[in-house]
Design a protein around this motif. Structure first.
Motif, PDB file in Angstrom:
ATOM      1  N   THR A  23       6.959   9.222  18.454  1.00  0.00           N
ATOM      2  CA  THR A  23       5.865   8.302  18.145  1.00  0.00           C
ATOM      3  C   THR A  23       5.137   8.738  16.887  1.00  0.00           C
ATOM      4  OG1 THR A  23       5.610   7.859  20.508  1.00  0.00           O
ATOM      5  CG2 THR A  23       3.776   7.223  19.070  1.00  0.00           C
ATOM      6  N   LEU A  24       4.865  10.039  16.763  1.00  0.00           N
ATOM      7  CA  LEU A  24       4.193  10.536  15.559  1.00  0.00           C
ATOM      8  C   LEU A  24       5.053  10.314  14.317  1.00  0.00           C
ATOM      9  CD1 LEU A  24       2.509  13.831  16.788  1.00  0.00           C
ATOM     10  CD2 LEU A  24       1.415  11.688  16.152  1.00  0.00           C
ATOM     11  N   TRP A  25       6.373  10.512  14.438  1.00  0.00           N
ATOM     12  CA  TRP A  25       7.267  10.289  13.318  1.00  0.00           C
ATOM     13  C   TRP A  25       7.223   8.836  12.850  1.00  0.00           C
ATOM     14  CZ3 TRP A  25      11.550  12.594  10.650  1.00  0.00           C
ATOM     15  CH2 TRP A  25      11.597  13.978  10.773  1.00  0.00           C
ATOM     16  N   LEU A  26       6.969   7.921  13.766  1.00  0.00           N
ATOM     17  CA  LEU A  26       6.927   6.511  13.401  1.00  0.00           C
ATOM     18  C   LEU A  26       5.556   6.075  12.888  1.00  0.00           C
ATOM     19  CD1 LEU A  26       8.997   4.954  16.322  1.00  0.00           C
ATOM     20  CD2 LEU A  26       9.707   5.291  13.946  1.00  0.00           C
ATOM     21  N   ILE A  27       4.479   6.741  13.317  1.00  0.00           N
ATOM     22  CA  ILE A  27       3.129   6.308  12.978  1.00  0.00           C
ATOM     23  C   ILE A  27       2.577   7.013  11.736  1.00  0.00           C
ATOM     24  CG2 ILE A  27       0.729   6.322  13.785  1.00  0.00           C
ATOM     25  CD1 ILE A  27       1.799   5.756  16.574  1.00  0.00           C
ATOM     26  N   VAL A  28       2.800   8.309  11.590  1.00  0.00           N
ATOM     27  CA  VAL A  28       2.155   9.082  10.526  1.00  0.00           C
ATOM     28  C   VAL A  28       2.572   8.641   9.116  1.00  0.00           C
ATOM     29  CG1 VAL A  28       1.955  11.394   9.548  1.00  0.00           C
ATOM     30  CG2 VAL A  28       1.636  11.047  11.993  1.00  0.00           C
ATOM     31  N   PRO A  29       3.830   8.472   8.778  1.00  0.00           N
ATOM     32  CA  PRO A  29       4.153   8.070   7.393  1.00  0.00           C
ATOM     33  C   PRO A  29       3.544   6.727   6.964  1.00  0.00           C
ATOM     34  CG  PRO A  29       6.087   8.982   8.436  1.00  0.00           C
ATOM     35  CD  PRO A  29       5.058   8.833   9.507  1.00  0.00           C
ATOM     36  N   PRO A  30       3.615   5.660   7.783  1.00  0.00           N
ATOM     37  CA  PRO A  30       2.951   4.421   7.342  1.00  0.00           C
ATOM     38  C   PRO A  30       1.426   4.564   7.275  1.00  0.00           C
ATOM     39  CG  PRO A  30       4.526   3.935   9.076  1.00  0.00           C
ATOM     40  CD  PRO A  30       4.430   5.417   8.980  1.00  0.00           C
ATOM     41  N   ALA A  31       0.839   5.339   8.192  1.00  0.00           N
ATOM     42  CA  ALA A  31      -0.610   5.537   8.149  1.00  0.00           C
ATOM     43  C   ALA A  31      -1.005   6.284   6.877  1.00  0.00           C
ATOM     44  CB  ALA A  31      -1.080   6.296   9.382  1.00  0.00           C
ATOM     45  N   PHE A  32      -0.210   7.263   6.480  1.00  0.00           N
ATOM     46  CA  PHE A  32      -0.483   7.992   5.245  1.00  0.00           C
ATOM     47  C   PHE A  32      -0.374   7.056   4.036  1.00  0.00           C
ATOM     48  CE2 PHE A  32       1.097  10.294   1.548  1.00  0.00           C
ATOM     49  CZ  PHE A  32       0.063  11.199   1.358  1.00  0.00           C
ATOM     50  N   ALA A  33       0.670   6.247   4.002  1.00  0.00           N
ATOM     51  CA  ALA A  33       0.859   5.330   2.879  1.00  0.00           C
ATOM     52  C   ALA A  33      -0.277   4.304   2.794  1.00  0.00           C
ATOM     53  CB  ALA A  33       2.205   4.619   2.999  1.00  0.00           C
ATOM     54  N   LEU A  34      -0.678   3.761   3.927  1.00  0.00           N
ATOM     55  CA  LEU A  34      -1.788   2.796   3.921  1.00  0.00           C
ATOM     56  C   LEU A  34      -3.107   3.467   3.529  1.00  0.00           C
ATOM     57  CD1 LEU A  34      -0.991   0.647   7.089  1.00  0.00           C
ATOM     58  CD2 LEU A  34      -0.835  -0.033   4.679  1.00  0.00           C
ATOM     59  N   GLY A  35      -3.331   4.690   3.986  1.00  0.00           N
ATOM     60  CA  GLY A  35      -4.543   5.412   3.614  1.00  0.00           C
ATOM     61  C   GLY A  35      -4.586   5.712   2.127  1.00  0.00           C
ATOM     62  N   ALA A  36      -3.461   6.130   1.560  1.00  0.00           N
ATOM     63  CA  ALA A  36      -3.413   6.395   0.124  1.00  0.00           C
ATOM     64  C   ALA A  36      -3.620   5.110  -0.677  1.00  0.00           C
ATOM     65  CB  ALA A  36      -2.083   7.040  -0.236  1.00  0.00           C
ATOM     66  N   LEU A  37      -3.038   4.010  -0.218  1.00  0.00           N
ATOM     67  CA  LEU A  37      -3.234   2.719  -0.877  1.00  0.00           C
ATOM     68  C   LEU A  37      -4.693   2.294  -0.816  1.00  0.00           C
ATOM     69  CD1 LEU A  37      -1.903   0.228  -2.229  1.00  0.00           C
ATOM     70  CD2 LEU A  37      -1.689  -0.724   0.066  1.00  0.00           C
ATOM     71  N   TRP A  38      -5.326   2.470   0.332  1.00  0.00           N
ATOM     72  CA  TRP A  38      -6.737   2.105   0.478  1.00  0.00           C
ATOM     73  C   TRP A  38      -7.610   2.963  -0.432  1.00  0.00           C
ATOM     74  CZ3 TRP A  38     -11.009   4.860   2.200  1.00  0.00           C
ATOM     75  CH2 TRP A  38     -12.161   4.110   2.355  1.00  0.00           C
ATOM     76  N   LEU A  39      -7.342   4.277  -0.499  1.00  0.00           N
ATOM     77  CA  LEU A  39      -8.130   5.139  -1.385  1.00  0.00           C
ATOM     78  C   LEU A  39      -7.983   4.711  -2.841  1.00  0.00           C
ATOM     79  CD1 LEU A  39      -7.596   8.694   0.117  1.00  0.00           C
ATOM     80  CD2 LEU A  39      -9.726   7.416  -0.021  1.00  0.00           C
ATOM     81  N   GLY A  40      -6.771   4.410  -3.256  1.00  0.00           N
ATOM     82  CA  GLY A  40      -6.556   3.995  -4.643  1.00  0.00           C
ATOM     83  C   GLY A  40      -7.239   2.686  -4.974  1.00  0.00           C
ATOM     84  N   LEU A  41      -7.121   1.707  -4.095  1.00  0.00           N
ATOM     85  CA  LEU A  41      -7.762   0.409  -4.357  1.00  0.00           C
ATOM     86  C   LEU A  41      -9.283   0.513  -4.278  1.00  0.00           C
ATOM     87  CD1 LEU A  41      -5.365  -1.999  -2.451  1.00  0.00           C
ATOM     88  CD2 LEU A  41      -5.527  -1.603  -4.909  1.00  0.00           C
ATOM     89  N   ASN A  42      -9.790   1.317  -3.344  1.00  0.00           N
ATOM     90  CA  ASN A  42     -11.230   1.509  -3.227  1.00  0.00           C
ATOM     91  C   ASN A  42     -11.779   2.200  -4.472  1.00  0.00           C
ATOM     92  OD1 ASN A  42     -13.691   1.320  -1.901  1.00  0.00           O
ATOM     93  ND2 ASN A  42     -13.464   3.348  -0.989  1.00  0.00           N
ATOM     94  N   TYR A  43     -11.047   3.179  -5.003  1.00  0.00           N
ATOM     95  CA  TYR A  43     -11.474   3.854  -6.230  1.00  0.00           C
ATOM     96  C   TYR A  43     -11.524   2.871  -7.398  1.00  0.00           C
ATOM     97  CZ  TYR A  43     -11.314   6.763 -10.351  1.00  0.00           C
ATOM     98  OH  TYR A  43     -11.576   7.305 -11.579  1.00  0.00           O
ATOM     99  N   ARG A  44     -10.495   2.045  -7.538  1.00  0.00           N
ATOM    100  CA  ARG A  44     -10.486   1.065  -8.626  1.00  0.00           C
ATOM    101  C   ARG A  44     -11.647   0.089  -8.514  1.00  0.00           C
ATOM    102  NH1 ARG A  44      -5.292  -2.058  -9.826  1.00  0.00           N
ATOM    103  NH2 ARG A  44      -6.632  -2.692 -11.522  1.00  0.00           N
ATOM    104  N   LEU A  45     -11.933  -0.370  -7.287  1.00  0.00           N
ATOM    105  CA  LEU A  45     -13.021  -1.315  -7.082  1.00  0.00           C
ATOM    106  C   LEU A  45     -14.365  -0.692  -7.426  1.00  0.00           C
ATOM    107  CD1 LEU A  45     -13.875  -4.115  -5.997  1.00  0.00           C
ATOM    108  CD2 LEU A  45     -14.093  -3.043  -3.757  1.00  0.00           C
ATOM    109  N   LYS A  46     -14.597   0.533  -6.952  1.00  0.00           N
ATOM    110  CA  LYS A  46     -15.883   1.184  -7.218  1.00  0.00           C
ATOM    111  C   LYS A  46     -16.031   1.608  -8.663  1.00  0.00           C
ATOM    112  CE  LYS A  46     -16.972   2.536  -2.582  1.00  0.00           C
ATOM    113  NZ  LYS A  46     -17.426   3.565  -1.678  1.00  0.00           N
TER     114      LYS A  46
END
Length: 109
Positions: A23-46
């Motif tokens: 379960t962790l193998w299936l959840i952690v990589p997409p969660a990491f990718a979405l978190g990194a995407l959110w940080l990048g877009l949030n930085y650009r917006l701010k």
């Protein structure tokens, strides 16, 4: 030696894991990718909202001359500064000699 197949070894290892680890193998990589995407877009917006808007008028420019003295240049429309030159004044700095800055050491490079 037999030919080694990386993917066969990888999936064999995955199959032998416990259900929680699968379960962790299936959840952690997409969660990491979405978190990194959110940080990048949030930085650009701010960073765009924090950019100067260009409204207003430039009032003062602080610069240092070749002797190491800091001066404030008042532009048109700024409050009047008094000194021997009305367009520039010495910025009082705290320290032993309030109107000069220490010179950086000369570099031999």
């Amino acid at each position: 030696m037999e030919s080694y197949n990386f993917w066969q070894d990888f999936f064999d290892t995955y199959q032998s894991l416990s259900d929680w680890m699968k379960t962790l193998w299936l959840i952690v990589p997409p969660a990491f990718a979405l978190g990194a995407l959110w940080l990048g877009l949030n930085y650009r917006l701010k960073s765009r909202s924090a950019a100067p808007t260009g409204d207003g008028m430039l009032a003062y420019t602080v610069f240092t001359d070749e002797t190491g003295i800091w001066r404030i240049h008042a532009h048109k429309g700024a409050e009047t500064v008094t000194d021997e030159r009305p367009e520039a004044t010495v910025l009082p700095l705290p320290g032993a000699h309030p109107h000069t800055l220490p010179k950086p050491p000369a570099s031999d490079v």
